[in-house]
Design a protein around this motif. Structure first.
Motif, PDB file in Angstrom:
ATOM      1  N   THR A  23       0.847  -1.190   0.000  1.00 13.46           N
ATOM      2  CA  THR A  23       0.000   0.000   0.000  1.00 13.46           C
ATOM      3  C   THR A  23       0.885   1.244   0.000  1.00 13.46           C
ATOM      4  O   THR A  23       2.087   1.155  -0.210  1.00 13.46           O
ATOM      5  CB  THR A  23      -0.976  -0.021   1.202  1.00 13.46           C
ATOM      6  OG1 THR A  23      -1.937   1.010   1.040  1.00 13.46           O
ATOM      7  CG2 THR A  23      -0.264   0.117   2.525  1.00 13.46           C
ATOM      8  N   ARG A  24       0.283   2.389   0.241  1.00 12.20           N
ATOM      9  CA  ARG A  24       1.010   3.663   0.282  1.00 12.20           C
ATOM     10  C   ARG A  24       0.648   4.398   1.559  1.00 12.20           C
ATOM     11  O   ARG A  24      -0.411   4.189   2.139  1.00 12.20           O
ATOM     12  CB  ARG A  24       0.637   4.549  -0.916  1.00 12.20           C
ATOM     13  CG  ARG A  24       0.721   3.859  -2.220  1.00 12.20           C
ATOM     14  CD  ARG A  24       1.813   4.080  -3.175  1.00 12.20           C
ATOM     15  NE  ARG A  24       2.724   5.157  -3.139  1.00 12.20           N
ATOM     16  CZ  ARG A  24       4.018   4.997  -3.432  1.00 12.20           C
ATOM     17  NH1 ARG A  24       4.491   3.809  -3.717  1.00 12.20           N
ATOM     18  NH2 ARG A  24       4.829   6.023  -3.452  1.00 12.20           N
ATOM     19  N   SER A  32       4.346  10.740  -0.764  1.00 10.89           N
ATOM     20  CA  SER A  32       3.802   9.390  -0.847  1.00 10.89           C
ATOM     21  C   SER A  32       4.930   8.371  -0.678  1.00 10.89           C
ATOM     22  O   SER A  32       5.985   8.495  -1.297  1.00 10.89           O
ATOM     23  CB  SER A  32       3.108   9.196  -2.196  1.00 10.89           C
ATOM     24  OG  SER A  32       2.573   7.899  -2.291  1.00 10.89           O
ATOM     25  N   PRO A  34       5.923   4.033  -0.238  1.00  9.12           N
ATOM     26  CA  PRO A  34       5.459   2.640  -0.298  1.00  9.12           C
ATOM     27  C   PRO A  34       5.580   1.963   1.062  1.00  9.12           C
ATOM     28  O   PRO A  34       6.566   2.174   1.780  1.00  9.12           O
ATOM     29  CB  PRO A  34       6.394   2.006  -1.323  1.00  9.12           C
ATOM     30  CG  PRO A  34       7.638   2.823  -1.278  1.00  9.12           C
ATOM     31  CD  PRO A  34       7.222   4.220  -0.896  1.00  9.12           C
ATOM     32  N   CYS A  49       9.103  -0.690   5.519  1.00 14.25           N
ATOM     33  CA  CYS A  49       9.230   0.624   4.903  1.00 14.25           C
ATOM     34  C   CYS A  49      10.709   0.983   4.814  1.00 14.25           C
ATOM     35  O   CYS A  49      11.460   0.718   5.746  1.00 14.25           O
ATOM     36  CB  CYS A  49       8.490   1.666   5.744  1.00 14.25           C
ATOM     37  SG  CYS A  49       8.525   3.311   5.047  1.00 14.25           S
TER      38      CYS A  49
END
Length: 105
Positions: A23-24, A32, A34, A49
Motif C-alpha cells: 500500500t502507500r 507518498s 510505499p 518501509c
C-alpha cells in the motif's frame, strides 16, 4: 535478534493478524511512501518501509475497504515500522479491512 525480543512486542494491546499487503502512506512532509503491511490489529499495524521514522510522527496509511487512516509511529527499526491507528479502527471497519485483505491475498 528477532523483533519478538524487543520491548515493543509486549506492549501490543490487541492480537495481530499476519498479512502481506502493499500500500502507500503519506509521510509528514506530504510525500507518498510505499509500505508493505506485515500484520494488523484493530489498534495498529506493523509494516516494512525503507524510510526510518522518528517515533511520535503522524502519517496517513491507505487501507483497503477503509481508505486513508491516520496513524502514529510507535517505533522504527531495521526497515520495519510499528504504527498505532489514531483512533483505533471501529469493529465494522476492522472486519471490512480483514475481508478485503483476505480477498487481495
Amino acid at each position: 535478534m528477532g523483533l519478538e525480543r524487543h520491548s515493543f512486542h509486549e506492549k501490543r494491546i490487541d492480537d495481530r493478524i499476519a498479512v502481506l499487503h502493499r500500500t502507500r502512506a503519506i509521510g509528514p512532509e506530504g510525500r507518498s511512501l510505499p509500505l508493505t503491511i506485515v500484520d494488523v490489529s484493530v489498534s495498529g499495524m506493523m509494516a516494512r518501509c525503507d524510510i526510518a521514522f522518528v517515533p511520535g510522527v503522524q502519517i496517513s496509511v491507505k487501507l483497503p475497504a477503509i481508505g486513508e487512516q491516520a496513524a502514529r509511529i510507535c517505533w522504527s527499526l531495521g526497515g520495519r515500522v510499528g504504527l498505532a491507528f489514531c483512533p483505533a479502527l471501529a469493529a465494522d471497519d476492522y472486519a471490512a479491512l480483514l475481508a478485503a485483505l483476505a480477498q487481495a491475498g
